[in-house]
Enzyme design. Sequence first.
Site, short mmCIF file in Angstrom:
data_model
loop_
_atom_site.label_atom_id
_atom_site.label_comp_id
_atom_site.label_asym_id
_atom_site.label_seq_id
_atom_site.Cartn_x
_atom_site.Cartn_y
_atom_site.Cartn_z
N GLY A 80 1.13 -1.26 0.09
CA GLY A 80 -0.14 -0.05 -0.03
C GLY A 80 0.80 1.15 -0.07
O GLY A 80 2.16 1.13 0.11
N GLU A 81 0.31 2.32 -0.19
CA GLU A 81 1.03 3.64 -0.28
C GLU A 81 1.31 4.14 0.90
O GLU A 81 2.38 5.00 1.07
CB GLU A 81 0.22 4.53 -1.10
CG GLU A 81 -0.14 4.17 -2.80
CD GLU A 81 1.10 3.98 -3.42
OE1 GLU A 81 2.09 5.11 -3.33
OE2 GLU A 81 1.14 3.40 -4.23
N HIS A 82 0.56 3.88 1.92
CA HIS A 82 0.91 4.50 3.22
C HIS A 82 1.93 3.88 3.89
O HIS A 82 1.89 2.75 4.11
CB HIS A 82 -0.38 4.61 3.98
CG HIS A 82 -0.55 5.66 5.17
ND1 HIS A 82 0.30 5.17 6.32
CD2 HIS A 82 -1.13 6.98 5.10
CE1 HIS A 82 -0.07 6.48 6.99
NE2 HIS A 82 -0.83 7.30 6.58
N PRO A 83 2.93 4.57 4.85
CA PRO A 83 3.94 4.09 5.51
C PRO A 83 3.25 3.06 6.72
O PRO A 83 2.12 3.42 7.19
CB PRO A 83 4.42 5.25 6.29
CG PRO A 83 4.42 6.26 5.60
CD PRO A 83 2.78 5.97 4.79
#
Length: 556
Positions: free
Chosen positions: A81-84
């Site tokens: 996914g794009e989020h840390p």
Amino acid sequence: MGKQIIECVPNFSEGRDMEIIKQITDSIESVEGIRLLDVDPGRDTNRTVVTFVGEPERVTEAAFRAVRKASELIDMSKHHGEHPRMGATDVCPLVPVSGITMEETAEYARMLARRIGDELGIPVYCYENAALSEQRRNLADCRSGEYEGLRKKLADPEWKPDFGPAVFNERSGATAVGARDFLVAFNVNLNTTSTRRANAIAYDVREKGRAFKNEKGEIISFPGSLKSVKAIGWYIKEYGIAQISMNLTNISVTPVHIAFDEVCRKADARGVRVTGSELVGLIPLKSILDAGRYFLEKQQRSTGVADEELIKIAIRSMGLNDVHKFNPEEKIIEYVMKEEKKDRLISMSLRDFMNETASESPAPGGGSVSAYIGALGAALGTMVANLSSHKRGWDDRWKEFSDWAEKGKEIQNNLLHLVDEDTEAFNRILDAFGLPKKTAEEIKVRNSAIQEATREAALVPFKVMEAALTGFELIREMVAKGNPASVTDAAVGALALRTCIRGAFLNVRVNASGIEDREFVNNLLDKGKIIESQAIREEEEILRKVDLYILDAAGQ
């Protein structure tokens, strides 16, 4: 006297499979007393942000169940996914809403973190206000390296988890548990369609401010005027206006009313007018009440008015109805949480309360009625303070009387709360007497329950006595310094407080007669006698002064 409420905003590393998300939120709602407020899944981030509220013990239980369910359903070795992120439950912050301090909230966060580590075998880092060391206060530091770097991080003694094993959990990763301030998403509406002008104002107020390159190519930063504020300007096609979109990350540092007024000033300096504002999501009651007080103080008006009036002032002053109707029942977190009981006495009309008192039901009885009489007595003192605050020619004294009105309002609310508490205490005695008594063990349990309920039934009217006694200071000041035209109103307040205290003491005495712990009883009765005697003296002195005033006014 309000109950403790905290918010929990866990972030789970799943934003695409709604069945998994539903199972996690079901585990949260399986805890009685929890209110699920929002579920926000993101496909690109592959992450879901959940918001729920309740009393601290229930919130921490619901959070634990959610973390456990996420560990069962989410496999981090397959997550992208794009989020840390670093775990199936990536972060789990607790937020104090009402009736609880940040320090207390941080302790609940640490207890939750310990339980996750001990029972689920998940490494846990405590961050922000729950951090056990300054190095781990920043969430970004705790999450550095993310899931992919977690095995190496856990092998570093400096990054040994606060709770749980220092062993890489391939399936669940690690979790950060914290305590932070309430974040408010707040947009201010402008009379322009220009995103450029809106951004200019946003840069003026946001903490980060703006940055320029000088002639040497060096970046020079100019901070904005508001601390703990993130802001950007944008155009909203649906509304046909530009907005300043703000995240107030610490409303104890920059409350909504301060943010609103500052945007008004900066917008005005750029030839733009503010037309209103929009609250996205929920807000604590205290924030709205503080806003109402702030705008009343700017008018040099008394702030010792009902919460409902403070809320109206806040809504009007900030134009919260500008683009959407602001419904306090849907936007204020304590009101969303409120569970109205149909039989609550303080929700009744005057006529219904009277009729219920006169009915064949034993409750409400003398204790509840005494508490309500005391609340009315304090209300009369508050009325005189408010009238005095607004009296023509006394403009320089408005703050003095506003402060007294605030004190009076607090006494009223305390006594009003005790109206229902007294009836509930009586009902607990009836419940205790209704317990089974067939066996020796049942008799023992029943007797213990009766003693505990009777003890509480004696303590509640004693609390009424203590609360009502504090009202005499207000009445004394209003008789001596308040609006002369209302001196007899204050005197009636003194009569009501005395009646409240003497009536409550009758209930203390009758309930104390059934308590076996005589040391407790004697101590309680001794304190009660002192309060009753003081109330009688206070009333006599106030009435003496009022009689002299009336005689003087009549020329006698």
